[in-house]
Design a protein around this motif. Structure first.
Motif: not given
Length: 608
Positions: A534-546
């Motif tokens: 999560e960034f200070t702007s409130g933006t969130t990011a995620g990565i998922a590997l299968r």
């Protein structure tokens, strides 16, 4: 101690909610691991829970994708959204995993081997998903060999009225809209939700093999819930759902120039549940009457094959305390009638008892016993014993053992390919697990499991015992299969949070198979990895590997990577972007059937 979500890489993306700066907490209870709600820390069974926040930014994504990231689960789908989708748990095919939606068993009574086709269901307006692993026939009767999947639509959680909506659009001309409203006022709870999805899809048979025709999907779903508390404390209620869909599919031969290309399924289903909860003295009663009906038509080259099935069930349960040490006794009985148009009907009647005993402040034991009588083949007794030992607040040991069965379906008994002398399938499972926690966010869990099944029902291409073979001279009938199917393996899952708003998640399942009949369709290795931040702007990011390896048949190993971004627009509104299969990996879940290329979806959700 409050229980944090014990999930796999599904939790890698759960932070993308309005309160993404905090770890996602699930309810302290499991609704499926016993006859009554139980604290997760007091359950000896393996349970995974997905809450509403876990599914929030996947409104238009097949719900099977979220569930398949949980330990022990494998998904197969014969093409795009709306084609046949099956979830296998610890290697047991879909017909051994009953699916319950809002308290209603939705396994298809008219199917050859009854299962719920999950291929067209999305996460829209779902409030909770719970997966219970291992044989559970002593609680759920027939078919509960691999586990039980329970899904619940929206429920009121706060006083007053609350609205939420979501809209999502993306690849394959996909568009989904959903709306839900809940009301809690005094002793009354009300909820209603609706969703509509359209997708042009892609060719069900793999486009890389020369198939060219898109197979689309349209579906509308409604859910409702109403409950009221009377002055004497009793609760009465009614809930249900209705769904109508149409989805294209491909015949085995695929798309051939000059043929009509008009293969599609029409499906309409509904479920209703009336319930009452009340007390007489020291006994708490729960009575429910449910009905499920499905009417589906499969069209090919202008010809339609109808499949119509119903299931009606009446159940009673009584629970009481035994002594003052926290021991709990639950007894109950139920009767269920299944009917399949053209194949007659059958009735299953059962009675059960369950006792939960806190042996000590650190040790809980649960034992259950059930007797079922089937109108076609007689009776069966199933049992289960579970235990959980809390060595200390952050170290738990679990164990469970049980046996189960699956009654032959009406199709297997009385269809032209069936055999009225078919007998029940039988199984036994066992598991041992350990869970270690570090604080409220970090954990590691390991479970070793074993499943054995015998007297399986499979399709014998050489058999001539059924009506079809006698009339046509062509062999091929449902028949009992000699020998046993065995599965054993290990499930691992964990989460490590670090810094402010950063976390790593992982799950891994190893399955070792000794298989007969149709139990061989799972990979030996299944791995899911995730990173969220999560960034200070409130933006969130995620990565998922299968990553799936050592797959059955000629299927190749493969790995895919997904990305998810979310940004708060206001306090109660979020925009999100989901990119699936970002490296455009070409792979198959079912031999010769296609899967999505790189695809992009954007959505907006809000509550007020």
């Amino acid at each position: 101690m409050r229980i944090i979500a014990i999930l796999t890489v599904t939790t890698a993306l759960t932070a993308f909610s309005s309160n993404a700066q905090e770890p996602v907490l699930l309810s302290e209870i499991t609704l499926t691991a016993g006859s009554e709600a139980t604290e997760l820390s007091r359950s000896g069974s393996s349970v995974s829970v997905l809450d509403e926040d876990s599914l929030a930014n996947r409104t238009g994504q097949p719900i099977s994708q979220s569930i398949s990231r949980l330990p022990g689960v494998t998904m197969t789908q014969s093409g795009p959204l709306g084609t046949t989708g099956n979830l296998q748990v610890r290697g047991a095919p879909a017909q051994y995993v009953p699916v319950i939606i809002d308290g209603i068993d939705v396994s298809d009574p008219a199917a050859g081997q009854p299962a719920f086709d999950i291929g067209g269901m999305t996460g829209a307006n779902l409030g909770r998903v719970e997966l219970l692993r291992g044989t559970q026939s002593s609680l759920y009767g027939s078919r509960a060999v691999g586990g039980v999947l329970s899904m619940q639509s929206l429920r009121p959680e706060q006083e007053g009225s609350h609205h939420r909506f979501a809209i999502e659009a993306g690849s394959f001309n996909t568009l989904l809209a959903s709306y839900g409203v809940t009301l809690r006022q005094g002793g009354t709870d009300l909820a209603f939700s609706a969703s509509r999805i359209h997708s042009d899809g892609f060719s069900a048979k793999d486009e890389n093999d020369g198939n060219f025709e898109r197979d689309g999907y349209d579906a509308t779903r409604l859910n409702f819930y109403a409950a009221h508390e009377l002055q004497n404390g009793a609760i009465i209620g009614l809930n249900g759902f209705w769904e109508k869909s149409e989805g294209d599919f491909d015949e085995f031969g695929g798309d051939i120039t000059g043929t009509p290309g008009d293969e599609y399924n029409e499906r309409e289903s509904y479920g209703l549940r009336a319930f009452a909860q009340f007390s007489t003295g020291e006994v708490q009663h729960d009575v429910a009457l449910t009905r499920y009906h499905i009417d589906r038509m499969s069209w090919t080259n202008g010809h339609g094959d109808p499949f119509v099935g119903t299931r009606t069930k009446l159940s009673w349960q009584g629970a009481m305390d035994l002594g003052g040490a926290g021991t709990r006794l639950i007894i109950g009985a139920d009767t269920e009638k299944e009917k399949s148009e053209g194949n007659g009907d059958s009735r299953m009647t059962g009675a059960f008892a369950e006792i939960a005993v806190p042996i000590s402040p650190r040790l809980d034991v649960n034992a259950s016993l059930r007797r079922d009588e089937h109108s076609r083949f007689g009776g069966y007794t199933s049992g289960r014993l579970t235990a959980v030992y809390r060595a200390n607040e952050d170290l738990l040991f679990r164990a469970a053992v049980g046996n189960g069965f699956r009654a032959p379906s009406l199709y297997e008994l009385y269809d032209s390919y069936g055999n009225p002398d078919m007998e029940r399938e039988e199984s036994v499972t066992a598991e041992l697990g350990v869970e270690k926690r570090w604080g409220d966010e970090n954990y590691l869990r390991a479970t070793a499991f074993y499943t054995e099944a015998e007297n399986l029902i499979g399709f014998d291409r050489e058999s001539v015992s059924c009506k079809s073979a006698v009339e046509t001279g062509w062999p091929g009938c449902y028949a009992q299969v000699d020998g046993k199917a065995r599965r054993k393996g290990v499930e691992l899952d964990g989460r490590f949070a670090f810094g402010a708003g950063h976390a790593l998640t992982a799950s891994y399942t190893y399955t070792d198979s000794n298989v007969i009949a149709n139990w061989a369709d799972v990979p030996a290795h299944s791995l899911h990895l995730g990173v969220e931040t999560e960034f200070t702007s409130g933006t969130t990011a995620g990565i998922a590997l299968r990553y799936l390896a050592h797959r059955p048949g000629e299927l190749e190993d493969f790995a895919t990577v997904d990305l998810l971004f979310s940004h708060p627009l206001t306090e109660n509104a979020q925009a999100y972007l989901r990119i699936e299969n970002i490296f455009d990996k070409q792979y198959q879940l079912v031999d010769s059937y296609g899967t999505p290329d790189r695809s992009v979806y954007a959505g907006l959700r809000a509550s007020f």
